[in-house]
Write a protein that holds these residues in place. Structure first.
Motif, PDB file in Angstrom:
ATOM      1  N   ASP A  46      10.526  -9.876  12.691  1.00 46.83           N
ATOM      2  CA  ASP A  46      10.612  -8.900  13.293  1.00 46.83           C
ATOM      3  C   ASP A  46       9.856  -7.003  12.408  1.00 46.83           C
ATOM      4  O   ASP A  46       9.939  -6.004  13.459  1.00 46.83           O
ATOM      5  CB  ASP A  46      12.353  -8.564  13.863  1.00 46.83           C
ATOM      6  N   SER A  47      10.217  -7.733  11.927  1.00 40.03           N
ATOM      7  CA  SER A  47       9.632  -6.176  10.210  1.00 40.03           C
ATOM      8  C   SER A  47       8.380  -6.725  10.050  1.00 40.03           C
ATOM      9  O   SER A  47       8.558  -7.847   8.932  1.00 40.03           O
ATOM     10  CB  SER A  47      10.469  -5.717   9.934  1.00 40.03           C
ATOM     11  N   TRP A  48       7.316  -6.016   9.508  1.00 38.68           N
ATOM     12  CA  TRP A  48       6.084  -6.895   9.057  1.00 38.68           C
ATOM     13  C   TRP A  48       5.520  -5.509   7.732  1.00 38.68           C
ATOM     14  O   TRP A  48       5.597  -3.955   8.979  1.00 38.68           O
ATOM     15  CB  TRP A  48       5.104  -7.409   9.641  1.00 38.68           C
ATOM     16  N   GLY A  49       4.859  -6.157   6.984  1.00 42.37           N
ATOM     17  CA  GLY A  49       4.235  -4.944   5.801  1.00 42.37           C
ATOM     18  C   GLY A  49       2.605  -4.623   6.947  1.00 42.37           C
ATOM     19  O   GLY A  49       2.152  -5.538   7.423  1.00 42.37           O
ATOM     20  N   ARG A  50       2.278  -3.691   6.145  1.00 43.91           N
ATOM     21  CA  ARG A  50       0.992  -3.795   6.153  1.00 43.91           C
ATOM     22  C   ARG A  50      -0.130  -4.533   5.811  1.00 43.91           C
ATOM     23  O   ARG A  50      -1.507  -4.925   5.787  1.00 43.91           O
ATOM     24  CB  ARG A  50       0.066  -2.276   6.256  1.00 43.91           C
ATOM     25  N   GLY A  51       0.509  -5.797   4.456  1.00 40.06           N
ATOM     26  CA  GLY A  51      -0.235  -6.694   4.058  1.00 40.06           C
ATOM     27  C   GLY A  51      -0.981  -6.399   2.659  1.00 40.06           C
ATOM     28  O   GLY A  51      -1.587  -5.090   2.385  1.00 40.06           O
ATOM     29  N   THR A  52      -1.634  -6.877   2.097  1.00 42.70           N
ATOM     30  CA  THR A  52      -2.590  -7.112   0.497  1.00 42.70           C
ATOM     31  C   THR A  52      -3.684  -7.573   0.314  1.00 42.70           C
ATOM     32  O   THR A  52      -2.793  -9.165   0.932  1.00 42.70           O
ATOM     33  CB  THR A  52      -1.358  -6.833  -0.488  1.00 42.70           C
ATOM     34  N   ARG A  53      -4.368  -7.364   0.232  1.00 44.73           N
ATOM     35  CA  ARG A  53      -5.883  -8.368   0.552  1.00 44.73           C
ATOM     36  C   ARG A  53      -5.843  -9.168  -1.167  1.00 44.73           C
ATOM     37  O   ARG A  53      -5.832  -8.722  -2.023  1.00 44.73           O
ATOM     38  CB  ARG A  53      -7.027  -7.852   0.302  1.00 44.73           C
ATOM     39  N   VAL A  54      -5.557 -10.694  -1.171  1.00 50.01           N
ATOM     40  CA  VAL A  54      -6.187 -11.100  -2.298  1.00 50.01           C
ATOM     41  C   VAL A  54      -7.704 -12.219  -2.146  1.00 50.01           C
ATOM     42  O   VAL A  54      -7.583 -12.307  -0.974  1.00 50.01           O
ATOM     43  CB  VAL A  54      -4.815 -11.881  -2.251  1.00 50.01           C
TER      44      VAL A  54
END
Length: 128
Positions: A116-124
């Motif tokens: 139900d809660s998400w971060g904005r992400g980090t690119r690999v």
């Protein structure tokens, strides 16, 4: 509402390693399973690894078993994903997410709809 912030992404050569971190603030964190998902261009989001609230139970995608390790430190409100022997197919944006259910003793869910809660992400990006 908990806020999740991912870090640690970057560019790495195939066979290399990266360590992703997910830091939480506000809301509940230590009572929830946390998952790492990834989404590559043109592909659906998929679960990479998840860990139960107490760190006892984990779930891994078959494609990362033996290469990735998820861990958590509830005292520091962090969940880490150690990624070794990276492959070009690991290239994606990686997200951490909190499973909605608290204090579950089941293996963490592999379904994104249960988070139900998400971060904005980090690119690999893994280069060959």
């Amino acid at each position: 509402q908990v806020q999740l912030v991912e870090s640690g992404g970057g560019l790495v050569l195939a066979g290399g390693s990266l360590r992703l971190s997910c830091a939480a603030s506000g809301g509940t964190f230590s009572s929830n399973a946390i998952g790492w998902f990834r989404q590559a261009p043109g592909k659906e989001r998929e679960l990479v690894a998840a860990i139960s609230w107490n760190g006892v139970k984990t779930r891994y995608a078959d494609s990362v078993k033996g290469r990735f390790t998820i861990s958590r430190d509830n005292a520091k409100n962090t969940v880490n994903l150690q990624m070794n022997f990276l492959k070009p197919e690991d290239t994606a944006v990686y997200y951490c997410a909190r499973q909605g259910t608290e204090y579950s003793y089941f293996v963490p869910s592999g379904l994104s709809r249960e988070y139900d809660s998400w971060g904005r992400g980090t690119r690999v990006t893994v280069s060959s």
